[in-house]
Motif scaffolding. Structure first.
Motif, short mmCIF file in Angstrom:
data_model
loop_
_atom_site.label_atom_id
_atom_site.label_comp_id
_atom_site.label_asym_id
_atom_site.label_seq_id
_atom_site.Cartn_x
_atom_site.Cartn_y
_atom_site.Cartn_z
N GLY A 141 8.50 -33.79 -9.82
CA GLY A 141 9.29 -34.23 -8.70
C GLY A 141 9.26 -33.23 -7.57
N ALA A 142 10.02 -33.59 -6.53
CA ALA A 142 10.05 -32.74 -5.34
C ALA A 142 10.84 -31.47 -5.62
CB ALA A 142 10.68 -33.51 -4.18
N ALA A 143 10.39 -30.39 -4.99
CA ALA A 143 11.04 -29.10 -5.21
C ALA A 143 12.48 -29.12 -4.72
CB ALA A 143 10.25 -27.99 -4.51
N SER A 144 12.76 -29.80 -3.59
CA SER A 144 14.12 -29.84 -3.05
C SER A 144 15.05 -30.59 -4.01
CB SER A 144 14.13 -30.50 -1.68
OG SER A 144 13.59 -31.82 -1.75
N TYR A 145 14.52 -31.67 -4.60
CA TYR A 145 15.32 -32.42 -5.57
C TYR A 145 15.63 -31.55 -6.78
CZ TYR A 145 16.48 -35.75 -9.23
OH TYR A 145 17.10 -36.42 -10.27
N ASN A 146 14.58 -30.85 -7.26
CA ASN A 146 14.77 -29.99 -8.44
C ASN A 146 15.77 -28.87 -8.16
OD1 ASN A 146 12.98 -31.47 -10.00
ND2 ASN A 146 11.21 -30.22 -9.40
N GLN A 147 15.76 -28.31 -6.95
CA GLN A 147 16.71 -27.24 -6.60
C GLN A 147 18.14 -27.76 -6.70
OE1 GLN A 147 16.34 -24.00 -6.03
NE2 GLN A 147 18.58 -23.81 -5.71
N LYS A 148 18.39 -28.94 -6.10
CA LYS A 148 19.74 -29.49 -6.14
C LYS A 148 20.16 -29.86 -7.55
CE LYS A 148 19.69 -31.31 -1.41
NZ LYS A 148 19.81 -32.53 -0.54
N LEU A 149 19.19 -30.39 -8.34
CA LEU A 149 19.50 -30.78 -9.72
C LEU A 149 19.88 -29.54 -10.54
CD1 LEU A 149 19.65 -32.95 -11.91
CD2 LEU A 149 17.20 -32.56 -12.34
N SER A 150 19.17 -28.41 -10.32
CA SER A 150 19.48 -27.19 -11.07
C SER A 150 20.87 -26.67 -10.72
CB SER A 150 18.42 -26.11 -10.81
OG SER A 150 18.46 -25.67 -9.46
N GLU A 151 21.23 -26.80 -9.44
CA GLU A 151 22.54 -26.34 -9.02
C GLU A 151 23.64 -27.21 -9.62
OE1 GLU A 151 22.37 -26.39 -4.79
OE2 GLU A 151 20.99 -24.67 -4.63
N LYS A 152 23.42 -28.53 -9.61
CA LYS A 152 24.43 -29.44 -10.13
C LYS A 152 24.63 -29.25 -11.63
CE LYS A 152 23.83 -33.06 -6.63
NZ LYS A 152 23.44 -34.46 -6.38
N ARG A 153 23.52 -29.08 -12.37
CA ARG A 153 23.65 -28.90 -13.82
C ARG A 153 24.37 -27.58 -14.14
NH1 ARG A 153 18.01 -31.25 -16.50
NH2 ARG A 153 18.59 -33.47 -16.28
N ALA A 154 24.08 -26.52 -13.38
CA ALA A 154 24.78 -25.25 -13.59
C ALA A 154 26.27 -25.41 -13.30
CB ALA A 154 24.19 -24.17 -12.69
N GLN A 155 26.59 -26.18 -12.24
CA GLN A 155 28.00 -26.40 -11.90
C GLN A 155 28.69 -27.23 -12.97
OE1 GLN A 155 29.65 -25.01 -9.13
NE2 GLN A 155 31.36 -25.67 -10.43
N SER A 156 27.96 -28.19 -13.55
CA SER A 156 28.53 -29.01 -14.62
C SER A 156 28.95 -28.15 -15.80
CB SER A 156 27.51 -30.07 -15.05
OG SER A 156 28.06 -30.89 -16.07
N VAL A 157 28.10 -27.19 -16.16
CA VAL A 157 28.46 -26.27 -17.25
C VAL A 157 29.67 -25.42 -16.86
CG1 VAL A 157 27.66 -24.31 -18.60
CG2 VAL A 157 26.12 -26.23 -18.17
N ALA A 158 29.71 -24.93 -15.61
CA ALA A 158 30.83 -24.14 -15.14
C ALA A 158 32.12 -24.94 -15.20
CB ALA A 158 30.56 -23.64 -13.73
N ASN A 159 32.05 -26.25 -14.83
CA ASN A 159 33.24 -27.09 -14.87
C ASN A 159 33.76 -27.22 -16.30
OD1 ASN A 159 33.02 -27.42 -12.12
ND2 ASN A 159 31.97 -29.41 -12.26
N ALA A 160 32.82 -27.33 -17.25
CA ALA A 160 33.23 -27.45 -18.65
C ALA A 160 33.95 -26.18 -19.11
CB ALA A 160 32.01 -27.72 -19.53
N LEU A 161 33.49 -25.00 -18.65
CA LEU A 161 34.16 -23.75 -19.02
C LEU A 161 35.55 -23.67 -18.38
CD1 LEU A 161 31.18 -21.22 -18.65
CD2 LEU A 161 32.20 -22.05 -20.77
#
Length: 320
Positions: A252-272
């Motif tokens: 996929g596109a690099a910009s999409y992957n950047q945003k997806l990595s940020e969102k997944r990291a935030q999802s883990v942070a929200n769980a903590l």
């Protein structure tokens, strides 16, 4: 004789003041010469000298010394080759020049015999004394007998001798100096317990792509259980912080992957945060396609690269 009696009386008075002393014994030899002795041409006023002496050392600086001096044989005052001798008694005063060398002086009296005549005389002497070992000294002495009267002749006698003396009967131990009692104030030092900080950390935990919904940043409910061990650790050590970093593969596109990595990291942070970990202790970031841990050319490699890494930086804490 009155002048000799006065000298002897003074010497005995000094001796009576002694408290601790040691004896010494010595011998000497040298030359004798007389002053104002010859009144005619048939005269001989130079000769040899021998002597022995016994001393009583009161202190290192003061001693009482008695001696017998043979002043040789001379011609004059109505005698020919007559022997002269003297019995002496005098205090001896020593002055240290260094550890082994002393200057000494004597002022006392003498009873002089010449032929069949005798007389009293004043005695004065000066010399150097060198200590070879603690009990043996060598000395050089210049001695003067003043005012000897024989018949109608009045003269002085002089000797220069080299000799030795040996000390005995005293203690070789020095007299101890008085010890002043010193009151020592005891200081109580409070013991300080030094606590050594312990370095602590938590093994990096990886949340893989299977923990998220397909093509989504939402963390699956079952996957939240993987965070329980970390939550317990964070609650036990409130000084610990956590870094949450998301990564993707290169699909996929690099910009999409950047945003997806940020969102997944935030999802883990929200769980903590939902488990009670304060947001100020959590750092969240996304790295997109960077820092792959496997090849993106294979399916298995891409699966490994799609991940969220949870790291607790090392910190110090004090054990109680």
């Amino acid at each position: 004789m009155k002048k000799l009696a006065a000298v002897i009386s003074t010497t005995l008075l000094v001796a009576s003041a002694s408290a601790n002393a040691q004896f010494y014994l010595g011998a000497k030899a040298g030359v004798t010469w007389l002053d104002d002795f010859c009144t005619t041409g048939a005269c001989d006023e130079d000769s040899w000298a021998l002597g022995s002496f016994l001393g009583y050392e009161i202190t290192d600086a003061v001693a009482i010394e008695a001696g017998l001096d043979a002043l040789g044989e001379t011609t004059g005052a109505g005698y020919k080759d007559a022997g002269m001798s003297a019995y002496t008694l005098a205090p001896r005063f020593s002055f240290a020049l260094n550890e082994d060398l002393d200057l000494f002086a004597k002022i006392g009296g003498a009873h002089v015999k010449y032929g069949n005549d005798e007389d009293g005389a004043l005695l004065g002497a000066i010399g150097l004394n060198y200590s070879i070992i603690p009990s043996i000294d060598i000395q050089a002495e210049l001695q003067h007998f003043n005012g000897i009267s024989i018949e109608t002749t009045s003269f002085d006698a002089n000797t220069f001798t080299l000799g030795f003396r040996s000390k005995f009967g005293g203690s070789s131990e020095p007299t101890p100096e008085p010890v002043e009692e010193v009151l020592v104030e005891e200081t109580v030092v409070e013991e300080v317990v030094v606590v050594t900080p312990v370095v602590k950390t938590f093994e990096t935990k990886v949340v893989d792509s299977g923990s998220f919904e397909l093509n989504s940043s939402e963390l699956k409910p079952a996957s939240k259980q993987k965070l329980e061990e970390l939550v317990v650790f964070m609650n036990e050590y409130p000084q610990a912080n956590v870094e949450v970093v998301g990564y993707t593969d290169t699909s996929g596109a690099a910009s999409y992957n950047q945003k997806l990595s940020e969102k997944r990291a935030q999802s883990v942070a929200n769980a903590l945060e939902a488990e009670g970990i304060d947001a100020s202790r959590i750092t969240v970031s996304g790295q997109g396609e960077s820092n792959p841990i496997a090849s993106n050319d294979t399916h298995e490699g891409r699966v490994q690269n799609r991940r969220v890494e949870i790291t607790v930086p090392a910190f110090e804490y004090e054990e109680k």
